[in-house]
Design an enzyme around this catalytic site. Sequence first.
Site, short mmCIF file in Angstrom:
data_model
loop_
_atom_site.label_atom_id
_atom_site.label_comp_id
_atom_site.label_asym_id
_atom_site.label_seq_id
_atom_site.Cartn_x
_atom_site.Cartn_y
_atom_site.Cartn_z
N LYS A 43 19.26 29.85 -29.66
CA LYS A 43 20.42 29.46 -30.45
C LYS A 43 20.01 29.08 -31.87
O LYS A 43 20.73 29.37 -32.84
CB LYS A 43 21.16 28.31 -29.77
CG LYS A 43 21.88 28.71 -28.49
CD LYS A 43 22.65 27.54 -27.91
CE LYS A 43 23.47 27.98 -26.70
NZ LYS A 43 24.26 26.88 -26.13
N ALA B 179 21.37 22.31 -30.09
CA ALA B 179 21.12 21.62 -28.82
C ALA B 179 21.75 22.42 -27.70
O ALA B 179 22.70 23.19 -27.90
CB ALA B 179 21.70 20.20 -28.85
N ASP B 180 21.20 22.24 -26.51
CA ASP B 180 21.77 22.86 -25.32
C ASP B 180 21.58 21.92 -24.15
O ASP B 180 20.54 21.23 -24.06
CB ASP B 180 21.13 24.22 -25.02
CG ASP B 180 21.89 24.97 -23.94
OD1 ASP B 180 23.03 25.41 -24.22
OD2 ASP B 180 21.37 25.09 -22.82
N THR B 181 22.55 21.87 -23.27
CA THR B 181 22.52 20.98 -22.11
C THR B 181 22.71 21.78 -20.84
O THR B 181 23.56 22.68 -20.79
CB THR B 181 23.64 19.92 -22.22
OG1 THR B 181 23.46 19.16 -23.42
CG2 THR B 181 23.62 18.98 -21.03
N ALA C 228 18.03 19.81 -24.57
CA ALA C 228 16.98 20.14 -25.54
C ALA C 228 17.60 20.14 -26.94
O ALA C 228 18.75 20.56 -27.12
CB ALA C 228 16.38 21.50 -25.24
#
Length: 205
Positions: A59, A80-82, A117
């Site tokens: 991303k 960010a990614d969850t 992250a």
Amino acid sequence: MPAFIYLASQSPRRSQLLTQLGVAHELLVADPEENAEALEEPLPKEAPAAYVRRVTDLKLQAALRRRVQRGLPPAPVLCADTTVALGRTLYGKPQDAADAARMLGQLAGATHRVLTAVALALEEQHWRALCESRVTFAPMDAAQIDAYVASGEPMGKAGAYAVQGAAAAFITRMSGSYTGIMGLPLFETATLLAQLDLARCTKTS
């Protein structure tokens, strides 16, 4: 601290959390033709931590290209990614109401991990962080799950729930970062943003 940063996320929660930190930011979201959701496809047997780090990096790279293609002025870019994980099983955003009910049925009465992250880029320099938290759900019967799914809140949320919403009524225990569970861990994010000043000092020293 820079005058502003780009936030490459459509999540209103991440934008609100950056505002909470006092960070001026502009959104740098994908165009529909970019098919950003395709970046979130897991690889076979991919571990949850490896998955969320890889997706965040993808991303970030897409956002950096997007800034250049749109001719936007240079500024740091934050991504960010969850993901939610029960063991090695990943729970991303539900595809529909039935998928949300399936996820919640499996998470109910169990403790799962929430991994977020964060990645930050300034020119050629990149910084990364990973936040891991744990959430325990009380047992939930079908009626409770159906009522929650019907509220619409699970849609667009990793693991089919929002910790800051009505799902809080089903959470018996949490450990780690509350804002990380929301989607942007503020301690880790602030630590990354502090690196920007260090980088600028190094370049000018």
